[in-house]
Design a protein around this motif. Structure first.
Motif, PDB file in Angstrom:
ATOM      1  N   TYR A 110     -29.782  -5.874 -94.666  1.00 21.33           N
ATOM      2  CA  TYR A 110     -29.300  -4.663 -95.252  1.00 21.33           C
ATOM      3  C   TYR A 110     -29.211  -3.678 -94.717  1.00 21.33           C
ATOM      4  N   ASN A 111     -28.573  -2.971 -95.313  1.00 25.09           N
ATOM      5  CA  ASN A 111     -28.123  -1.321 -94.411  1.00 25.09           C
ATOM      6  C   ASN A 111     -29.610  -0.682 -94.847  1.00 25.09           C
ATOM      7  N   SER A 112     -30.120  -0.522 -92.842  1.00 24.85           N
ATOM      8  CA  SER A 112     -31.181   1.092 -93.182  1.00 24.85           C
ATOM      9  C   SER A 112     -31.210   1.657 -92.358  1.00 24.85           C
ATOM     10  N   LEU A 113     -31.070   3.262 -92.955  1.00 22.98           N
ATOM     11  CA  LEU A 113     -30.725   4.048 -92.024  1.00 22.98           C
ATOM     12  C   LEU A 113     -31.525   5.464 -92.138  1.00 22.98           C
ATOM     13  N   PHE A 114     -31.278   6.528 -91.386  1.00 24.73           N
ATOM     14  CA  PHE A 114     -31.951   7.511 -91.079  1.00 24.73           C
ATOM     15  C   PHE A 114     -31.074   8.729 -90.925  1.00 24.73           C
ATOM     16  N   THR A 115     -30.601   9.624 -91.529  1.00 20.17           N
ATOM     17  CA  THR A 115     -29.601  11.092 -91.725  1.00 20.17           C
ATOM     18  C   THR A 115     -30.683  12.008 -91.937  1.00 20.17           C
TER      19      THR A 115
END
Length: 211
Positions: A188-193
């Motif tokens: 899964y993609n997991s990110l903070f922006t």
């Protein structure tokens, strides 16, 4: 020809319907621009840490639906993936995944003075993908390719700097709802922006131009 699945097409149809409905019913429409950075990783790929940095930016339209509530639809370019920062035998970044998405988030936002809370869903179309495994100077490409589409959940908080509420800072967390790749494990993609945002009142700007 783009490999768009039925879910992706249905999502865009719903978005267009909502935008047309709100534009007809509500007088306050805001348009804006946002630019920022992602810190991302791919869950379950055995390379831990939000080490991959990538650009995130695009356009949005915000519609006021109640006194303190807005809905916001965005069209973004977003670079995701993962990067292993481990160094061994003078080899830096022995593992790198670069994923270039067109993202289409739909968010519902609650405004409280200069703070905005947001929650929503997004769908992404994977435009380009690249995987590099650096081993003794040899570069290998994909063994398992990523899905062309991504469905994600989004939660965030934003802050506006001035009384006009047109310049602000937006911080979000996003995670894939469905796997983006099925390798030995589901990934899964997991990110903070973190993004800088600027918006204008479309109706006021239009009226000023008519005068």
């Amino acid at each position: 020809m783009l490999h768009l699945n039925r879910f992706f097409i249905n999502y865009l149809v719903v978005i267009l319907f909502l935008i047309c409905s709100f534009c007809h019913a509500q007088p306050q429409i805001y348009t804006g621009l946002k630019v920022g950075l992602n810190k991302s990783q791919i869950l379950n790929d055995d390379h831990l840490g939000y080490n991959k940095t990538g650009f995130n930016g695009g356009l949005f339209i915000q519609l006021k639906i109640a006194k303190k509530w807005t809905s916001q639809f965005e069209t973004l370019c977003s670079f995701k993936g993962c990067q292993n920062k481990h160094q061994s035998n003078y080899v830096v970044d022995p593992y790198l995944v670069s994923l270039y998405y067109f993202d289409f988030p739909l968010l519902f936002q609650y405004h409280q003075k200069k703070i905005t809370y947001e929650l929503g869903l997004g769908i992404g179309y994977l435009r380009e993908q690249r995987e590099l495994i650096l081993l003794k100077g040899i570069t290998n490409d994909f063994t398992n390719r990523f899905s062309r589409t991504e469905q994600s959940g989004i939660i965030g908080i934003a802050y506006t700097f001035n009384n006009n509420n047109n310049l602000g800072l937006d911080f979000r967390y996003s995670n894939s709802i469905l796997p983006v790749r099925k390798a030995t494990t589901k990934q899964y993609n997991s990110l903070f922006t973190l993004s800088l945002t600027y918006k204008t009142d479309f109706k006021k700007k239009k009226n000023a131009e008519e005068l």
